[in-house]
Design a protein around this motif. Structure first.
Motif, PDB file in Angstrom:
ATOM      1  N   ILE A   1      -5.328   2.598   7.155  1.00  0.00           N
ATOM      2  CA  ILE A   1      -4.916   1.633   6.136  1.00  0.00           C
ATOM      3  C   ILE A   1      -6.118   1.145   5.345  1.00  0.00           C
ATOM      4  O   ILE A   1      -6.070   1.043   4.104  1.00  0.00           O
TER       5      ILE A   1
ATOM      6  N   GLY B   1      -6.761   1.815   1.287  1.00  0.00           N
ATOM      7  CA  GLY B   1      -6.863   0.718   0.325  1.00  0.00           C
ATOM      8  C   GLY B   1      -8.224   0.601  -0.334  1.00  0.00           C
ATOM      9  O   GLY B   1      -8.400  -0.185  -1.273  1.00  0.00           O
TER      10      GLY B   1
ATOM     11  N   GLU C   1       2.148   1.812  -3.435  1.00  0.00           N
ATOM     12  CA  GLU C   1       1.085   2.308  -4.303  1.00  0.00           C
ATOM     13  C   GLU C   1       0.854   3.803  -4.069  1.00  0.00           C
ATOM     14  O   GLU C   1       0.668   4.578  -5.022  1.00  0.00           O
TER      15      GLU C   1
ATOM     16  N   LEU D   1       0.825  -1.201   0.000  1.00  0.00           N
ATOM     17  CA  LEU D   1       0.000   0.000   0.000  1.00  0.00           C
ATOM     18  C   LEU D   1       0.865   1.259   0.000  1.00  0.00           C
ATOM     19  O   LEU D   1       0.566   2.228  -0.719  1.00  0.00           O
TER      20      LEU D   1
END
Length: 506
Positions: free
Chosen positions: A345, A349, A304, A301
């Protein structure tokens, strides 16, 4: 977010053994004419309100005047904010206990407001409690360097490498910050140092009319406390060092920073186990079926977000990979940070999610706070120069400790810092009274056990250490280990400490 809440910014025996054979340290402290410099009496009055922190009834504040430059004690003076909370059991009083906040950048006035009532109860009214805002903090003398706003975000003030691991921007920013402080910081910024905090503490002791102080130092405050006891061993009664860094006088803050990679790596599995627990399912916070899958998920993540930052709840401040990494670092200090981190988180995501940034990541720090944080660690000791191989060390650290992505090994403004006087960090030694108790988590994400063990070795027979099975940073009255809290409270009240180093499991 207010200045009060922007705080920077930076280690096997049974529980019964911790309460086993004990030795007594220190008799009640009598008042006598104070040693050291003369100081004007303090004019105590009500404390100013602290946003988000109720001030206990009876907590008072005052201003202590200290020399700007102790090399010229008759010259300009500056103000240091001090505070006290007197014992609610005068018949039990045995002395005065100084509580030192962490940081650099922590407010002692705020810390006493947060911890004072619990500390007074835990120590059974044995002490008048005192603290201070170090220079540059809260109600004390403040100054800034004129650091540009873009350089005062947590992810720019701290040297997170670029997404590809390069440090060119970090080096340019660090040089820019150091030059700003040399040009515009003036003598006040140059006075922000651990050594001056030690000197100011002794002025406070004298102003209180106390021959000795007991001291509880937390995090960076434990380094200052150890330095005070080393410089003035006859003025310290009982000393508690809570969550302690490596005291190596050749490294100080530089050493603390390089320890962060392994520290975070040791602590992260606690979060991973929590985030994979089926109990998180009902809360909507379960990140993976297995604990071992949480770190790969987090790293993927972050990469990304390196490539494509995500719009957050704060206009113009997206969630980047480095903001996510910084949020991780701050959340590991206490288990109470796990849920907000997991929520961040999950929203990062989610293609439809809009992450809510933690307050410390939502904007730039005030210039005075950013300047203080840099000035203390840079004034304290010389760091390796800009041509000493930072890029190579960052690449190695980044590969070994991916959760911190090279930050701990990176260049900072300290590499370009101009010193007003040659730094002379205090060398902690085993010379002095045997009146020190250390308390330390085995999995501390900021001051790891490895560094604390170096403090323990430096102190020799002066100290005993209680390690705690609870992960986190700040153990006494902080992370919920009853055995560890009892060991410290018993020491402060009775002077008894474990006969040897011991451990408190969870």
């Amino acid at each position: 977010m207010t200045n009060w809440t922007r705080k920077a910014l930076l280690l096997a025996v049974s529980a019964a053994a911790a309460a086993g054979t004990l030795t007594a340290v220190g008799a009640p402290v009598a008042h006598s004419r104070p040693a050291g410099p003369a100081a004007s009496p303090l004019a105590w009055g009500p404390c100013a309100p602290i946003p988000g922190t109720p001030v206990p009834a009876g907590q008072q504040c005052a201003t202590l005047r200290v020399p700007l430059d102790y090399r010229a004690p008759g010259g300009r003076t500056v103000e240091v904010a001090v505070t006290r909370l007197r014992t609610d059991r005068p018949e039990a009083r045995r002395g005065t206990l100084l509580a030192l906040a962490g940081g650099p950048g922590g407010s002692g006035v705020q810390r006493l407001a947060q911890k004072g009532e619990a500390l007074r109860a835990a120590t059974e009214g044995a002490y008048d409690l005192i603290s201070l805002d170090p220079r540059g903090v809260g109600g004390s003398i403040r100054a800034g360097c004129g650091i540009p706003e873009a350089d005062r975000h947590m992810v720019t003030l701290r040297s997170w490498p670029a997404a590809d691991g390069s440090i060119t921007e970090n080096a340019e920013r660090s040089r820019r910050t150091a030059l700003a402080c040399a040009r515009d910081g003036g003598p006040v910024v140059r006075s922000f140092s651990s050594r001056n905090q030690v000197r100011d503490i002794d002025r406070l002791r004298a102003a209180l009319g106390e021959r000795k102080l007991s001291v509880w130092g937390h995090s960076y405050g434990s380094y200052v406390a150890a330095g005070y006891a080393q410089e003035h061993p006859d003025r310290v009664d009982r000393l508690v060092l809570d969550s302690t860094g490596d005291p190596d006088p050749a490294r100080v803050g530089y050493g603390w920073m390089t320890n962060v990679g392994p520290a975070v790596a040791l602590r992260f599995p606690d979060f991973a186990a929590w985030a994979a627990d089926p109990a998180r399912e009902a809360e909507g916070l379960r990140l993976a079926r297995r604990a071992e899958d949480v770190q790969p998920l987090f790293l993927a993540l972050a990469r990304e977000l390196d490539r494509e930052p995500k719009e957050s709840n704060v206009p113009g401040v997206p969630l980047t990979g480095n903001r996510l990494r910084q949020a991780l670092h701050g959340s590991l200090n206490s288990d109470t940070g796990f849920a907000p981190l997991a929520r961040l988180i999950r929203s990062a995501g989610d293609p439809q999610g809009r992450p809510v940034l933690p307050p410390e990541l939502a904007g730039a720090l005030p210039d005075e706070d950013a300047s203080l944080t840099m000035a203390v660690i840079c004034n304290d000791v010389r760091w390796p120069g800009p041509d000493s191989g930072y890029a190579r060390r960052v690449a190695a650290d980044r590969a070994r400790y991916p959760l911190t992505a090279g930050l701990p090994a990176n260049i900072t403004p300290c590499s370009f810092w101009k010193h007003d006087e040659e730094p002379r960090p205090t060398r902690i030694t085993d010379e002095g009274p045997s009146n020190v108790l250390m308390i330390q988590s085995l999995r501390d994400p900021a001051t790891p056990l490895a560094g604390a063990l170096k403090m323990r070795a430096a102190l020799g027979e002066r100290a005993r250490m209680v390690t705690v099975g609870q992960g986190g940073h700040g153990m006494y009255l902080g992370n919920g280990n009853v055995c560890g809290d009892r060991a410290v409270s018993d020491f402060l009240v009775t002077g008894k400490r474990p006969a040897r180093d011991t451990h408190c499991p969870n």
